[in-house]
Scaffold this active site. Structure first.
Site, PDB file in Angstrom:
ATOM      1  N   ARG A  15      -8.537   7.307 -15.582  1.00 16.85           N
ATOM      2  CA  ARG A  15      -7.143   7.508 -15.553  1.00 16.85           C
ATOM      3  C   ARG A  15      -6.645   7.358 -17.151  1.00 16.85           C
ATOM      4  NH1 ARG A  15      -4.590   3.431 -11.505  1.00 16.85           N
ATOM      5  NH2 ARG A  15      -2.622   4.119 -12.465  1.00 16.85           N
ATOM      6  N   LYS A  22     -12.790   2.519 -21.438  1.00 21.00           N
ATOM      7  CA  LYS A  22     -11.293   1.744 -21.102  1.00 21.00           C
ATOM      8  C   LYS A  22     -11.234   0.449 -21.771  1.00 21.00           C
ATOM      9  CE  LYS A  22     -10.538   0.205 -17.076  1.00 21.00           C
ATOM     10  NZ  LYS A  22     -10.185  -0.009 -15.730  1.00 21.00           N
ATOM     11  N   ASP A 103     -10.733  -5.328 -18.134  1.00 25.65           N
ATOM     12  CA  ASP A 103      -9.343  -4.674 -18.452  1.00 25.65           C
ATOM     13  C   ASP A 103      -8.435  -5.189 -17.846  1.00 25.65           C
ATOM     14  OD1 ASP A 103      -9.787  -4.546 -15.705  1.00 25.65           O
ATOM     15  OD2 ASP A 103      -9.613  -2.578 -15.255  1.00 25.65           O
ATOM     16  N   GLY A 140      -4.846  -6.602  -1.670  1.00 30.23           N
ATOM     17  CA  GLY A 140      -5.541  -7.363  -0.577  1.00 30.23           C
ATOM     18  C   GLY A 140      -4.635  -8.366  -0.577  1.00 30.23           C
ATOM     19  N   ASN A 376       4.380  -5.170 -69.010  1.00 26.78           N
ATOM     20  CA  ASN A 376       5.539  -4.174 -68.630  1.00 26.78           C
ATOM     21  C   ASN A 376       5.299  -2.792 -68.620  1.00 26.78           C
ATOM     22  OD1 ASN A 376       8.808  -4.596 -68.109  1.00 26.78           O
ATOM     23  ND2 ASN A 376       8.392  -2.666 -69.255  1.00 26.78           N
TER      24      ASN A 376
END
Length: 456
Positions: A15, A22, A103, A140, A376
């Protein structure tokens, strides 16, 4: 008690729609898997095994400085199968193994320590991290017995009407007694619709053997996994809020913390003020009392105390205390800016050293140069460091004055206290205290406009 850890990091991450594994996508400047490793190590677990799969070589390269070991899961057959692949890591060990996912980068050091203590003090054979949520749909459920021990974990689609009302969900992170885990892995099967081996089934196996299983609720944000770019952005937002809060608690003023982007490894000392729309990256260290005005980017740099930076870019460089930078300055890698210096608007510094109290106020390029103190630079100065083939060095001594619109053609040296007249092109050494004039003599041709018929 001996503790070790396993990180599940073999997922494909389809995905994400990315060629990068990932777990190597970054949250606030650090790879997700490295964030998890670092948190576990801060919790004093140093024996860590990473389960790798897709992009295994890239994961090894990204984590090589973390001193971890690896187990290969060549086929993704479920979380239980992933832990089976780490059997060699676990064999012969006695104690506790904590299992996390690569992840889920928002887990904290405090939670890891709390999980281990809860597991040990409860004399559990397994402990599940859980979260209490208002809308548990899709997760779950953790079903407890009357004595608060865990009875089972039930996937959403398998819940009864009463179980659907439970709002305690499985976070997918655990502690196990190693010996009991290994015995349970031998009993796992893939007799399910996905034909995968689920680590959650170990809980049922332990309960059927009469073992104690505990559950520790933690804030839901710590359990957030990243499976898409949208979730990556959500994790980044949470982590950035934590980082910015930590800096503010340590005495840093963030004018608009929601629009200030500070990566995880940045150090900022107290009494520094940071305006919005700044991006501070890498291993940057900012001293006390600095002011970072809007729209600056600073990466892997050291900024001394009382420095002012306005709308500028500073990369892999050092800026001394009491110096001002910008607006619209560009300090490129390997540059060292001294104390009380001035790097002004539209000035570019590349791989150069600028001495204390030197002023490079505007519209100037300095590359591959060594500049002394108290110099300078007039407007429009260019250090001509490249001949089309090689880069050459320019050396300018202390207190030199470089007039406007000067070209310094490297390699060249300007000795201390020397002056260069405006509009000069300098190709040879300028002695100490000398005035160098490298320009054509002015010629005025009287009446030339009328003679050419150019009168308007």
């Amino acid at each position: 008690m001996y503790n070790c850890a396993i990180i599940l990091a073999a997922g494909e991450g389809k995905r994400m729609k990315s060629s990068t594994p990932k777990i190597l996508h970054k949250v606030c400047g650090r790879e997700m898997v490295n964030i998890v490793i670092d948190v576990i190590k801060k919790a004093e677990i140093n024996d860590i095994n990473v389960i790798i799969g897709r992009g295994a070589d890239a994961v090894k390269e990204a984590t090589k400085e973390r001193e971890v070991t690896y187990s290969l899961q060549d086929k993704q057959l479920g979380t239980g199968h992933a832990v089976m692949c780490a059997r060699e890591f676990l064999d012969g060990k006695k104690g506790t193994v904590a299992i996390f996912t690569g992840d889920a980068p928002l887990i904290t050091e405090e939670t890891v320590k709390k999980l281990l203590s809860f597991h040990e003090e409860g004399n559990y054979k397994a402990t599940i991290l859980t979260s209490i949520v208002d809308s548990p749909s899709g997760y779950g459920r953790v079903i407890r017995e009357k004595g608060e021990e865990v009875l089972k974990i039930v996937e959403h689609k398998d819940c009864t009407e009463d179980e659907l009302k439970v709002n305690e969900i499985n976070a997918g992170m655990y502690c196990f007694d190693i010996e009991n885990l290994l015995k349970s892995l031998d009993k796992l099967d893939n007799n399910n619709a996905q034909r995968e081996y689920y680590l959650t089934d170990v809980i049922g196996i332990l309960k059927s053997n009469g073992e104690k299983v505990g559950a520790l609720p933690i804030p839901f944000e710590e359990t957030m996994g990243v499976n898409s770019r949208v979730q990556l952005a959500e994790a980044e937002k949470v982590m950035r809020k934590r980082i910015n809060l930590n800096h503010m608690e340590n005495g840093v003023t963030l004018i608009d913390s929601e629009n200030t982007y500070i990566e995880i490894d940045v150090e900022i000392n107290n009494d520094t003020v940071i305006y919005p729309s700044n991006v501070i990256q890498g291993k940057t260290i900012i001293g006390e009392g600095c002011i970072i005005y809007p729209n600056s980017r600073i990466k892997d740099s050291i900024i001394g105390k009382n420095v002012s930076i306005q709308s500028s870019t500073i990369l892999e460089s050092t800026v001394g205390e009491n110096t001002t930078v910008g607006p619209f300055a560009y300090i490129r890698p390997e540059s060292v800016i001294g104390k009380s210096a001035r790097i002004g608007d539209f000035v570019e510094i590349k791989k150069s050293t600028i001495g204390d109290n030197t002023k490079v106020s505007h519209l100037t390029y300095i590359g591959d140069a060594e500049i002394g103190t108290g110099c300078n630079f007039g407007c429009g100065t260019v250090v001509v460091n490249y001949d089309g083939k090689d880069k050459h060095k320019t050396i300018i001594g202390n207190n030199a004055f470089i007039g406007c619109n000067t070209n310094l053609v490297a390699p060249v040296e300007v000795k201390e206290d020397a002056y260069i007249a405006a509009g000069s092109t300098i190709t040879e050494e300028v002695p100490k205290g000398a005035l160098a004039i490298g320009r054509a003599k002015q010629v005025n041709k009287v009446g030339w406009v009328e003679k050419k018929g150019l009168n308007k």
